[in-house]
Motif scaffolding. Structure first.
Motif, PDB file in Angstrom:
ATOM      1  N   MET A   1      48.245   4.570  35.489  1.00  0.00           N
ATOM      2  CA  MET A   1      48.161   5.902  36.099  1.00  0.00           C
ATOM      3  C   MET A   1      49.543   6.557  36.137  1.00  0.00           C
ATOM      4  SD  MET A   1      45.857   7.775  38.069  1.00  0.00           S
ATOM      5  CE  MET A   1      45.900   8.934  39.371  1.00  0.00           C
ATOM      6  N   THR A   2      50.594   5.847  35.797  1.00  0.00           N
ATOM      7  CA  THR A   2      51.929   6.418  35.863  1.00  0.00           C
ATOM      8  C   THR A   2      52.052   7.664  34.995  1.00  0.00           C
ATOM      9  OG1 THR A   2      52.884   4.274  36.304  1.00  0.00           O
ATOM     10  CG2 THR A   2      54.372   5.956  35.520  1.00  0.00           C
ATOM     11  N   ASP A   3      51.516   7.629  33.772  1.00  0.00           N
ATOM     12  CA  ASP A   3      51.587   8.808  32.911  1.00  0.00           C
ATOM     13  C   ASP A   3      50.859   9.989  33.543  1.00  0.00           C
ATOM     14  OD1 ASP A   3      53.016   7.364  31.050  1.00  0.00           O
ATOM     15  OD2 ASP A   3      51.245   6.833  29.874  1.00  0.00           O
ATOM     16  N   THR A   4      49.710   9.727  34.134  1.00  0.00           N
ATOM     17  CA  THR A   4      48.958  10.787  34.801  1.00  0.00           C
ATOM     18  C   THR A   4      49.747  11.338  35.980  1.00  0.00           C
ATOM     19  OG1 THR A   4      46.868   9.759  34.142  1.00  0.00           O
ATOM     20  CG2 THR A   4      46.783  11.351  35.943  1.00  0.00           C
ATOM     21  N   ALA A   5      50.358  10.471  36.766  1.00  0.00           N
ATOM     22  CA  ALA A   5      51.147  10.915  37.916  1.00  0.00           C
ATOM     23  C   ALA A   5      52.322  11.772  37.470  1.00  0.00           C
ATOM     24  CB  ALA A   5      51.643   9.711  38.710  1.00  0.00           C
ATOM     25  N   ASP A   6      52.924  11.437  36.335  1.00  0.00           N
ATOM     26  CA  ASP A   6      54.044  12.233  35.826  1.00  0.00           C
ATOM     27  C   ASP A   6      53.620  13.667  35.519  1.00  0.00           C
ATOM     28  OD1 ASP A   6      55.724  10.059  36.007  1.00  0.00           O
ATOM     29  OD2 ASP A   6      55.535   9.518  33.886  1.00  0.00           O
ATOM     30  N   ILE A   7      52.362  13.858  35.180  1.00  0.00           N
ATOM     31  CA  ILE A   7      51.840  15.198  34.889  1.00  0.00           C
ATOM     32  C   ILE A   7      51.371  15.886  36.170  1.00  0.00           C
ATOM     33  CG2 ILE A   7      50.011  16.466  33.708  1.00  0.00           C
ATOM     34  CD1 ILE A   7      50.125  14.203  31.556  1.00  0.00           C
ATOM     35  N   VAL A   8      50.663  15.148  37.010  1.00  0.00           N
ATOM     36  CA  VAL A   8      50.040  15.737  38.207  1.00  0.00           C
ATOM     37  C   VAL A   8      51.069  16.138  39.257  1.00  0.00           C
ATOM     38  CG1 VAL A   8      48.508  15.237  40.157  1.00  0.00           C
ATOM     39  CG2 VAL A   8      47.835  14.582  37.849  1.00  0.00           C
ATOM     40  N   VAL A   9      52.055  15.302  39.499  1.00  0.00           N
ATOM     41  CA  VAL A   9      53.004  15.550  40.592  1.00  0.00           C
ATOM     42  C   VAL A   9      53.690  16.912  40.485  1.00  0.00           C
ATOM     43  CG1 VAL A   9      55.163  14.741  41.635  1.00  0.00           C
ATOM     44  CG2 VAL A   9      53.304  13.133  41.195  1.00  0.00           C
ATOM     45  N   GLU A  14      52.723  23.811  42.258  1.00  0.00           N
ATOM     46  CA  GLU A  14      52.482  25.120  41.629  1.00  0.00           C
ATOM     47  C   GLU A  14      51.096  25.644  41.989  1.00  0.00           C
ATOM     48  OE1 GLU A  14      54.550  27.079  39.872  1.00  0.00           O
ATOM     49  OE2 GLU A  14      56.134  25.627  40.269  1.00  0.00           O
ATOM     50  N   LEU A  15      50.088  24.781  41.925  1.00  0.00           N
ATOM     51  CA  LEU A  15      48.728  25.193  42.258  1.00  0.00           C
ATOM     52  C   LEU A  15      48.614  25.625  43.717  1.00  0.00           C
ATOM     53  CD1 LEU A  15      46.718  22.408  40.416  1.00  0.00           C
ATOM     54  CD2 LEU A  15      46.928  24.810  39.738  1.00  0.00           C
ATOM     55  N   VAL A  16      49.219  24.850  44.611  1.00  0.00           N
ATOM     56  CA  VAL A  16      49.158  25.175  46.042  1.00  0.00           C
ATOM     57  C   VAL A  16      49.921  26.463  46.326  1.00  0.00           C
ATOM     58  CG1 VAL A  16      49.805  24.385  48.350  1.00  0.00           C
ATOM     59  CG2 VAL A  16      48.786  22.786  46.721  1.00  0.00           C
ATOM     60  N   THR A  17      51.077  26.642  45.707  1.00  0.00           N
ATOM     61  CA  THR A  17      51.853  27.869  45.897  1.00  0.00           C
ATOM     62  C   THR A  17      51.065  29.086  45.427  1.00  0.00           C
ATOM     63  OG1 THR A  17      53.947  26.701  45.701  1.00  0.00           O
ATOM     64  CG2 THR A  17      53.991  29.062  45.274  1.00  0.00           C
ATOM     65  N   ASN A  18      50.424  28.976  44.277  1.00  0.00           N
ATOM     66  CA  ASN A  18      49.616  30.093  43.780  1.00  0.00           C
ATOM     67  C   ASN A  18      48.462  30.405  44.725  1.00  0.00           C
ATOM     68  OD1 ASN A  18      51.235  30.405  41.561  1.00  0.00           O
ATOM     69  ND2 ASN A  18      49.886  29.300  40.174  1.00  0.00           N
ATOM     70  N   ALA A  19      47.809  29.381  45.247  1.00  0.00           N
ATOM     71  CA  ALA A  19      46.706  29.596  46.188  1.00  0.00           C
ATOM     72  C   ALA A  19      47.208  30.270  47.457  1.00  0.00           C
ATOM     73  CB  ALA A  19      46.033  28.266  46.522  1.00  0.00           C
ATOM     74  N   GLN A  20      48.386  29.882  47.912  1.00  0.00           N
ATOM     75  CA  GLN A  20      48.950  30.497  49.116  1.00  0.00           C
ATOM     76  C   GLN A  20      49.326  31.945  48.849  1.00  0.00           C
ATOM     77  OE1 GLN A  20      52.386  28.490  50.640  1.00  0.00           O
ATOM     78  NE2 GLN A  20      52.720  29.982  52.250  1.00  0.00           N
ATOM     79  N   ARG A  21      49.962  32.184  47.725  1.00  0.00           N
ATOM     80  CA  ARG A  21      50.459  33.523  47.404  1.00  0.00           C
ATOM     81  C   ARG A  21      49.318  34.490  47.099  1.00  0.00           C
ATOM     82  NH1 ARG A  21      52.261  35.418  42.438  1.00  0.00           N
ATOM     83  NH2 ARG A  21      52.137  33.308  41.619  1.00  0.00           N
ATOM     84  N   LEU A  22      48.299  34.025  46.392  1.00  0.00           N
ATOM     85  CA  LEU A  22      47.252  34.926  45.921  1.00  0.00           C
ATOM     86  C   LEU A  22      45.972  34.865  46.740  1.00  0.00           C
ATOM     87  CD1 LEU A  22      47.711  34.218  42.114  1.00  0.00           C
ATOM     88  CD2 LEU A  22      48.607  36.146  43.421  1.00  0.00           C
ATOM     89  N   GLY A  23      45.691  33.738  47.385  1.00  0.00           N
ATOM     90  CA  GLY A  23      44.423  33.590  48.076  1.00  0.00           C
ATOM     91  C   GLY A  23      44.512  33.785  49.567  1.00  0.00           C
ATOM     92  N   GLY A  24      45.638  33.419  50.159  1.00  0.00           N
ATOM     93  CA  GLY A  24      45.789  33.540  51.600  1.00  0.00           C
ATOM     94  C   GLY A  24      44.885  32.571  52.344  1.00  0.00           C
ATOM     95  N   GLY A  25      44.971  32.600  53.637  1.00  0.00           N
ATOM     96  CA  GLY A  25      44.101  31.776  54.468  1.00  0.00           C
ATOM     97  C   GLY A  25      44.355  30.290  54.314  1.00  0.00           C
ATOM     98  N   THR A  26      43.364  29.514  54.689  1.00  0.00           N
ATOM     99  CA  THR A  26      43.453  28.063  54.632  1.00  0.00           C
ATOM    100  C   THR A  26      43.168  27.579  53.217  1.00  0.00           C
ATOM    101  OG1 THR A  26      42.709  27.915  56.920  1.00  0.00           O
ATOM    102  CG2 THR A  26      42.518  25.924  55.594  1.00  0.00           C
TER     103      THR A  26
END
Length: 56
Positions: A1-9, A14-26
């Motif tokens: 899973m190390t290769d996968t973690a290198d991609i996911v981490v 970025e995904l959470v920041t975009n959701a916060q910036r564009l979606g708002g709320g919880t």
């Protein structure tokens, strides 16, 4: 899973920041690990659907 973690981490913040910036709320982050891969999903209450980038 190390290769996968290198991609996911670096992608998750970025995904959470975009959701916060564009979606708002919880926001909700779902991470599911599989033997050879991982699934990442970020949900937000925003009414707008995300725009998909063309494949590279």
């Amino acid at each position: 899973m190390t290769d996968t973690a290198d991609i996911v981490v670096p992608v998750v913040p970025e995904l959470v920041t975009n959701a916060q910036r564009l979606g708002g709320g919880t926001r909700t982050l779902d991470l599911t690990a599989y033997p050879d891969s991982a699934e990442v999903a970020v949900h937000d209450p925003g009414p707008q659907l995300p725009a998909c980038a063309p494949p590279t």
